[in-house]
Design an enzyme around this catalytic site. Structure first.
Site, PDB file in Angstrom:
ATOM      1  N   ARG A  42      28.810 -32.535   1.701  1.00 46.76           N
ATOM      2  CA  ARG A  42      29.038 -33.468   2.799  1.00 46.76           C
ATOM      3  C   ARG A  42      27.753 -33.974   3.440  1.00 46.76           C
ATOM      4  O   ARG A  42      27.562 -35.165   3.594  1.00 46.76           O
ATOM      5  CB  ARG A  42      29.933 -32.816   3.866  1.00 46.76           C
ATOM      6  CG  ARG A  42      31.268 -32.363   3.337  1.00 46.76           C
ATOM      7  CD  ARG A  42      32.176 -31.834   4.421  1.00 46.76           C
ATOM      8  NE  ARG A  42      32.679 -32.888   5.292  1.00 46.76           N
ATOM      9  CZ  ARG A  42      33.602 -32.704   6.231  1.00 46.76           C
ATOM     10  NH1 ARG A  42      34.102 -31.496   6.427  1.00 46.76           N
ATOM     11  NH2 ARG A  42      34.036 -33.698   6.971  1.00 46.76           N
ATOM     12  N   HIS A  88      37.770 -37.685  -2.560  1.00 47.15           N
ATOM     13  CA  HIS A  88      37.189 -37.129  -1.334  1.00 47.15           C
ATOM     14  C   HIS A  88      38.293 -36.771  -0.336  1.00 47.15           C
ATOM     15  O   HIS A  88      38.590 -37.549   0.582  1.00 47.15           O
ATOM     16  CB  HIS A  88      36.222 -38.148  -0.717  1.00 47.15           C
ATOM     17  CG  HIS A  88      35.308 -37.572   0.319  1.00 47.15           C
ATOM     18  ND1 HIS A  88      34.190 -36.836   0.002  1.00 47.15           N
ATOM     19  CD2 HIS A  88      35.334 -37.626   1.676  1.00 47.15           C
ATOM     20  CE1 HIS A  88      33.570 -36.471   1.100  1.00 47.15           C
ATOM     21  NE2 HIS A  88      34.244 -36.940   2.132  1.00 47.15           N
ATOM     22  N   TYR A 131      41.877 -53.889   9.620  1.00 51.41           N
ATOM     23  CA  TYR A 131      41.476 -55.249   9.999  1.00 51.41           C
ATOM     24  C   TYR A 131      40.270 -55.753   9.211  1.00 51.41           C
ATOM     25  O   TYR A 131      40.038 -56.958   9.151  1.00 51.41           O
ATOM     26  CB  TYR A 131      41.148 -55.302  11.488  1.00 51.41           C
ATOM     27  CG  TYR A 131      42.311 -54.958  12.386  1.00 51.41           C
ATOM     28  CD1 TYR A 131      43.485 -55.712  12.349  1.00 51.41           C
ATOM     29  CD2 TYR A 131      42.249 -53.888  13.264  1.00 51.41           C
ATOM     30  CE1 TYR A 131      44.561 -55.391  13.164  1.00 51.41           C
ATOM     31  CE2 TYR A 131      43.311 -53.564  14.097  1.00 51.41           C
ATOM     32  CZ  TYR A 131      44.462 -54.313  14.040  1.00 51.41           C
ATOM     33  OH  TYR A 131      45.530 -54.005  14.850  1.00 51.41           O
TER      34      TYR A 131
END
Length: 825
Positions: A42, A88, A131
């Site tokens: 990570r 992931h 969006y």
């Protein structure tokens, strides 16, 4: 309400299994597993491609989805879903945050994703993933290019159903170019972005010279290049970071002092430190002003738009803008520090890397990628050649091949007989059986023979690459050069050895009206000194036997005070009033002729088309006034009037097409006035021979000009002070600054004086190819010359011959001047 059913009793044969464990050991093992996951999966980037696992998975998934720059944008939510479902499984929020960062040009020096929609700002977060839309940008293609050619290893994904790359081929040195930041368990990384062109140059130098030192590499990579620009003050921390992997440097906003209204100064901020947004700065300034910890600010406006950052901080009258700016640097995020901690994964282990180690890890990775790619392409060409050779065998005996196939019982029988009869391999026989009859023509045979020759040449080429390490490294170097040419951009961040001329907080906000000098350079830079002490200007050897100055020529200097006003005289015959406080101050230790930190004249005044700055003047009523000469040979003496109600006024009435070629403020009135014409004539006469006129007068005849000639120089100086004459000859058809021509330096005493309005004497013998004097100058020596950009230009030794020819110039001379001390008395 539903009734609760009691649990059934355990069966009689049920045996309870309870394992006793040590809590401390369990905590240690669980914590280590968690730390390992955070560090390797990570938080830390791989030193080879410079990507964290989530970033690598995003780019690989988008490449697999074929979201290329020539395709339409897709919803970010679709990409996030694919990444989360396939590779992931750590939550959509973390994936979208990483995707957004790959879009933002203020976060990355070279963004990898082309975003459509609101992806936030340095102060605000992005819109929701439903969006926004995205697709790969061109640099991302360079990161994933040739990934399907066995260039990198693949490993199973989290559930073992798919495979993902352990690293990307990465044709871009991404770790240095875009930097990285992350917090793991027990360690963290914080790496600054750099300029792609500079990093590529360093890698290519390392390819040629593997034993290069850190100093060698820092000639190419002098320091970070931040996406938001700004300045880096102090380079010691950068060198320490490049040497050890840890260091610290100071980032500073780019700001300038200018007139924001006709009567008010302001500080205009156009670039901020990395990871600092304008709203953060505005909020801090407002807090300090309200608490009265920051004085001198009357208003603050955020005029930022699509063209870039623009914060305007208005300064109250009577306050020193430089001192206010120093307070802003000290008390607000306009100055911030960046702690470098170059931690990345190398061979699966966290390591702290210096500049050379970072370059070497990337270079080794690219060499491996290019070698594996070359081997893959070589094997692919060999496999194709094998099939083509089998097909050529079949075409030679095509009738027998067809008869054999027709006589066979089935495909398997035909396959075996082809191998036995024609000595074909299994793959060749299978390929012939799958072949269409339309390929079995004479034209196809010619094509196949040509293809076979090309494949053999290709195989030889790849064999040469794989067997020659130097050739392989050369290909890596060439490909990096192409990447830099395609994606490289100019440096944005300015590197400063120290704080420059910025005023410290100890300087009072109120500016004292101390004596100083205002200096104008030949390249149009203006600045004022901190006091009225003439700086010592050490000579520098430009070449053997010639002592010339290394910096820009000072065209004019005038003594005044910090709160005073001076005038700028232009070729249009105007005097433009300037406030001395408007000009940047040079530190006491500055080498004044270089005017480093000076302000370009065009940023202060708006000159008319074709109008040039010539000289500075004070409004001293005790001065003998000004002497000026025009291109048509007119001379005039005038006492400059101070008109407080006007910003500019004329000091000579010029005829149509005429312009002022030189103007000087007289110090004693006993100076010698000098004209030099384009046909190499020099005339000088006493200033007393010119009757002073009013401001509206048009002057009187100064030098008699031959047909087609014009005055190229006018000046005034004391002839007793070792004056020199510099003349530069050339062609009238050449563009200014493109032809070197010839130059001559002559003692002024070699030229006899003549009366005003006469023709003068010859000062330069023109050679073949020369028809005019393109530049001339006369004044107190030793003369200093500059070329393009203010760089020093070599002048020859003094030639006592009045009408001798010049010596060839190594470079064009654009300006000539006298030492500063000669101009200020």
């Amino acid at each position: 309400m539903a009734r609760r059913t009691p649990s059934a009793p355990p069966p009689e044969d049920f045996e309870e299994h309870i394992v006793d464990i040590d809590v401390g050991e369990e905590m240690r093992s669980s914590f280590l597993e968690y730390a390992y996951s955070v560090i390797y999966s990570r938080a830390l980037p791989d030193a080879r491609d410079g990507l964290k696992p989530v970033q690598r998975r995003i780019l690989y998934t988008m490449d697999d989805m074929n979201l290329r720059p020539d395709r339409g944008h897709v919803k970010s939510a679709r990409v996030v879903g694919e990444v989360m479902g396939r590779l992931h499984p750590h939550g959509d929020g973390a994936i979208y945050d990483a995707l957004v960062r790959l879009v933002q040009p203020w976060s990355l020096r070279l963004p990898f994703i082309d975003g459509h929609g609101n992806f936030g700002s340095p102060d605000d977060g992005p819109a929701a993933m439903r969006y926004t839309e995205c697709r790969m940008d061109h640099p991302a293609l360079a990161m994933t290019e040739s990934i399907d050619e066995n260039t990198v290893d693949f490993r199973p994904n989290y559930d073992g159903r798919e495979e993902e790359p352990s690293v990307l081929p990465a044709a871009i040195p991404n770790l240095l170019v875009n930097g990285a930041s992350g917090i793991a368990v027990g360690m963290a990384t914080n790496m600054a972005p750099h300029n792609l062109v500079e990093v590529v140059q360093a890698v290519r130098h390392l390819i040629k010279k593997p034993q290069a030192t850190l100093d060698d590499l820092m000639r190419f990579v002098p320091g970070p290049d931040l996406p938001t620009g700004g300045k880096i003050v102090g380079l010691d921390g950068i060198r320490e970071a490049y040497a050890t992997g840890r260091g610290k440097f100071v980032m500073r906003a780019t700001a300038r002092v200018e007139n924001v209204t006709p009567r008010r100064k302001g500080i205009v901020v156009t670039e901020l430190p990395y990871n600092v947004g304008p709203e953060k700065v505005i909020e801090r300034i407002k807090t300090l002003v309200q608490s009265k910890k920051l004085q001198g600010i009357s208003d603050l406006k955020n005029l930022t738009d699509s063209q870039g950052l623009n914060l305007v901080i208005e300064i109250k009258n009577g306050f020193n803008p430089d001192a206010v700016l120093a307070q802003l640097y000290k008390m607000t995020p306009m100055e911030d520090s960046f702690g470098v901690n170059n931690v990345a994964l190398v061979d699966g282990q966290p390591r702290t890397l210096g500049l050379k180690e970072l370059l070497e890890v990337f270079l080794d990775h690219r060499i491996v990628v290019v070698r594996r790619r070359s081997q893959f392409r070589r094997d692919k060409a060999a496999a194709r050649l094998h099939l083509v050779e089998g097909l050529l065998i079949a075409i030679v005996d095509i009738d027998e091949v067809i008869a054999l196939i027709r006589a066979s019982d089935d495909r398997r029988h035909a396959h075996g007989r082809l191998m036995d009869v024609f000595d074909l391999s299994e793959k060749q026989a299978e390929y012939i059986l799958d072949l269409q009859l339309g390929r079995l023509t004479r034209f196809s045979q010619i094509e196949l023979e040509r293809e076979a020759d090309e494949l053999r040449a290709t195989i030889e080429e790849f064999d040469a690459i794989l067997s020659d390490d130097g050739l392989l490294r050369g290909i890596v170097s060439d490909e990096l050069g192409a990447i830099a040419k395609r994606f490289g951009t100019p440096r944005r961040t300015v590197l400063l050895e120290s704080a420059g001329h910025t005023v410290t907080a100890a300087v009072p906000l109120e500016v004292a009206d101390d004596p100083c000098f205002v200096l104008l350079s030949a390249t149009g830079l203006l600045a004022r000194t901190s006091d009225d002490t003439v700086p010592e200007l050490p000579d520098h050897d430009v070449s053997a036997g010639a002592h010339r100055h290394q910096h820009d020529v000072i065209a004019s200097a005038v003594r005044t005070t910090a709160r005073g006003e001076i005038g700028l005289l232009t070729s249009a015959g105007r005097v433009i009033k300037l406030g001395v406080l408007d000009l940047p101050g040079l530190p006491p230790t500055a080498a004044a002729p270089s005017l480093q930190g000076g302000l370009p004249l065009v940023e202060i005044l708006a000159l008319r088309d074709g109008e040039r700055p010539l000289a500075l003047t004070s409004f001293d009523t005790e001065s003998p006034g000004l002497a000026l000469g025009t291109r048509s040979g007119v001379v005039k003496r005038v006492r400059p009037e101070y008109l407080p109600s006007k910003d500019d006024w004329e000091v000579v009435a010029l005829a149509d097409g005429d312009e002022v070629v030189g103007v000087r403020q007289l110090l004693t009135g006993d100076e010698e006035l000098c004209f030099v014409t384009s046909d190499a004539q020099l005339l000088h006469f006493p200033a007393a021979a010119v009757r002073p006129q009013g401001r509206t007068g048009s002057g009187m005849a100064g030098v008699k000009l031959a047909a087609g000639a014009s005055a190229v120089f006018f000046g005034a100086f004391d002839p007793a002070e070792d004056a020199e004459v510099v003349t530069v000859a050339g062609s009238a058809d050449a563009l200014p600054g493109t032809e070197s021509g010839s130059v001559k330096v002559t003692p002024f005493s070699a030229f006899p004086a003549k009366g005003r309005a006469t023709g003068g004497v010859r000062c330069h013998r023109l050679l073949k190819g020369e028809d005019v004097l393109v530049l001339a100058w006369a004044g107190r020596g030793p003369a200093m010359a500059s070329g393009s950009g203010g760089a020093a230009a070599q002048l020859p030794d003094v030639d006592p011959r009045r009408d001798g020819s010049g010596l060839p110039l190594a470079q064009p001379v654009l300006a000539v001047g006298s030492p500063l001390a000669a101009q200020v008395g």
